[in-house]
Design a protein around this motif. Structure first.
Motif, PDB file in Angstrom:
ATOM      1  N   ASP A   2      42.146  37.717 -20.424  1.00 47.36           N
ATOM      2  CA  ASP A   2      41.382  36.545 -20.798  1.00 47.36           C
ATOM      3  C   ASP A   2      39.996  37.008 -21.216  1.00 47.36           C
ATOM      4  OD1 ASP A   2      41.511  33.836 -21.106  1.00 47.36           O
ATOM      5  OD2 ASP A   2      40.979  33.365 -19.046  1.00 47.36           O
ATOM      6  N   ASP A   3      39.670  36.905 -22.496  1.00 42.65           N
ATOM      7  CA  ASP A   3      38.372  37.335 -22.994  1.00 42.65           C
ATOM      8  C   ASP A   3      37.750  36.239 -23.827  1.00 42.65           C
ATOM      9  OD1 ASP A   3      38.186  40.028 -22.025  1.00 42.65           O
ATOM     10  OD2 ASP A   3      39.763  40.554 -23.431  1.00 42.65           O
ATOM     11  N   VAL A  16      35.354  32.380 -29.239  1.00 37.79           N
ATOM     12  CA  VAL A  16      36.716  32.790 -29.562  1.00 37.79           C
ATOM     13  C   VAL A  16      37.376  33.140 -28.240  1.00 37.79           C
ATOM     14  CG1 VAL A  16      38.184  34.442 -30.772  1.00 37.79           C
ATOM     15  CG2 VAL A  16      36.003  33.725 -31.787  1.00 37.79           C
ATOM     16  N   LYS A  17      38.383  32.395 -27.874  1.00 35.11           N
ATOM     17  CA  LYS A  17      39.090  32.604 -26.609  1.00 35.11           C
ATOM     18  C   LYS A  17      40.324  33.439 -26.881  1.00 35.11           C
ATOM     19  CE  LYS A  17      40.112  31.991 -22.305  1.00 35.11           C
ATOM     20  NZ  LYS A  17      40.255  30.871 -21.470  1.00 35.11           N
ATOM     21  N   ILE A  18      40.387  34.620 -26.289  1.00 32.48           N
ATOM     22  CA  ILE A  18      41.542  35.509 -26.421  1.00 32.48           C
ATOM     23  C   ILE A  18      42.295  35.424 -25.096  1.00 32.48           C
ATOM     24  CG2 ILE A  18      42.312  37.864 -26.829  1.00 32.48           C
ATOM     25  CD1 ILE A  18      39.524  38.276 -28.218  1.00 32.48           C
ATOM     26  N   CYS A  19      43.560  35.036 -25.169  1.00 30.71           N
ATOM     27  CA  CYS A  19      44.299  34.758 -23.949  1.00 30.71           C
ATOM     28  C   CYS A  19      45.795  34.871 -24.219  1.00 30.71           C
ATOM     29  CB  CYS A  19      43.957  33.360 -23.452  1.00 30.71           C
ATOM     30  SG  CYS A  19      44.286  32.080 -24.684  1.00 30.71           S
ATOM     31  N   ASP A  59      47.150  35.406 -27.842  1.00 33.36           N
ATOM     32  CA  ASP A  59      46.812  34.268 -28.678  1.00 33.36           C
ATOM     33  C   ASP A  59      45.294  34.177 -28.734  1.00 33.36           C
ATOM     34  OD1 ASP A  59      49.573  33.134 -28.747  1.00 33.36           O
ATOM     35  OD2 ASP A  59      49.196  32.921 -26.601  1.00 33.36           O
ATOM     36  N   PHE A  60      44.791  33.469 -29.726  1.00 32.52           N
ATOM     37  CA  PHE A  60      43.372  33.131 -29.690  1.00 32.52           C
ATOM     38  C   PHE A  60      43.126  31.818 -30.398  1.00 32.52           C
ATOM     39  CE2 PHE A  60      43.495  35.700 -33.574  1.00 32.52           C
ATOM     40  CZ  PHE A  60      42.652  35.021 -34.441  1.00 32.52           C
ATOM     41  N   TYR A  61      42.036  31.187 -30.008  1.00 26.71           N
ATOM     42  CA  TYR A  61      41.600  29.958 -30.643  1.00 26.71           C
ATOM     43  C   TYR A  61      40.081  29.910 -30.567  1.00 26.71           C
ATOM     44  CZ  TYR A  61      41.547  28.128 -25.831  1.00 26.71           C
ATOM     45  OH  TYR A  61      41.324  27.937 -24.491  1.00 26.71           O
ATOM     46  N   ASP A 169      44.499  26.879 -21.282  1.00 30.07           N
ATOM     47  CA  ASP A 169      45.537  27.850 -21.660  1.00 30.07           C
ATOM     48  C   ASP A 169      46.751  27.802 -20.748  1.00 30.07           C
ATOM     49  OD1 ASP A 169      42.959  30.393 -21.805  1.00 30.07           O
ATOM     50  OD2 ASP A 169      43.162  28.561 -22.950  1.00 30.07           O
TER      51      ASP A 169
END
Length: 185
Positions: A2-3, A16-19, A59-61, A169
Motif C-alpha cells: 500500500d503506497d 496516487v494510491k498504489i494498492c 492496482d492504482f487510482y 480498497d
C-alpha cells in the motif's frame, strides 16, 4: 502493499494510491455512489475508468488530496464520528452490486483458516468476531452489506467539513454492525 504518491497539477494536490483491490467490480460500483457524497474522497476518472490494473496484484487510482488530520480529541467528536460511520454504512448499503453473498458461518471459517504472522493481531481479531457471533446467531437478524473493510483512524480525516473517509480498497460484503463494533472496541 500500500503506497501513496502526491503530486500537484493545475493548483490541486492529487494522491496516487498504489494498492491491491480485493474486488474490483464492487470497488467500481462503490465509487459511483461515493462520488456523490461530501465526506468521501473524490476519485478521478481517466480513460480506463477509475482504477488501473497493472498486474494481477497491483492496482492504482488517483484522488484529490483531502486537507485535515487523523486526531480526534473530545467526547463530542466521538459521538459525531459514530453518526458519520452510521451514514457511511447507510450510503454503502445503497450500492447496487451483484456479488455472491457468503453466509456468516462461511466468512468465519474462512477467517479462521487465514494465515496471520502476528499472533496477537490474530487473537484480537478472533476475539472481535467471537463477540460479534455470540451476540447474534447463524440465523443472523442482520443483513450483510458493503463495509469499508479497513476502518481505522488513519482512514478517517477530520477537517472543517467533518469526517472524511478514504481508502476503500478493502471494501467487502459483511455486517456493518460488526465493523462499527470493531472500530469502537
Amino acid at each position: 502493499m500500500d503506497d501513496l504518491l502526491l503530486f500537484e497539477y493545475t493548483s490541486k494536490i492529487y494522491c496516487v494510491k498504489i494498492c491491491s483491490i480485493q474486488n474490483k467490480q464492487i470497488f467500481n460500483s462503490l465509487l459511483e455512489v461515493l462520488s456523490c457524497g461530501e465526506c468521501y474522497y473524490n476519485v478521478v476518472a481517466n480513460d480506463y475508468g477509475k482504477i488501473i490494473t497493472t498486474t494481477e496484484k497491483i492496482d492504482f487510482y488517483i484522488y484529490e488530496y483531502i486537507e485535515g488530520n487523523h486526531e480526534f480529541v473530545g467526547d463530542d467528536l466521538f459521538g459525531k464520528l459514530g453518526v458519520s460511520i452510521f451514514e457511511l454504512h447507510k450510503d454503502l448499503s445503497s450500492v447496487n452490486f451483484h456479488a455472491a453473498k457468503e453466509p456468516l458461518q462461511q466468512l468465519y471459517l474462512k477467517f479462521l483458516k487465514r494465515q496471520d504472522f502476528n499472533l496477537a493481531n490474530y487473537l484480537l481479531r478472533r476475539k472481535y468476531i467471537d463477540v460479534f457471533i455470540s451476540k447474534t446467531s447463524f440465523i443472523c437478524p442482520f443483513t450483510p452489506s458493503l463495509i469499508h473493510g479497513d476502518l481505522w483512524f488513519k482512514n478517517i480525516i477530520v477537517n472543517y467539513k467533518g469526517f472524511n473517509f478514504i481508502d476503500f480498497d478493502n471494501v467487502k460484503l459483511f455486517y456493518s454492525e460488526y465493523e462499527f463494533m470493531r472500530f469502537f472496541l
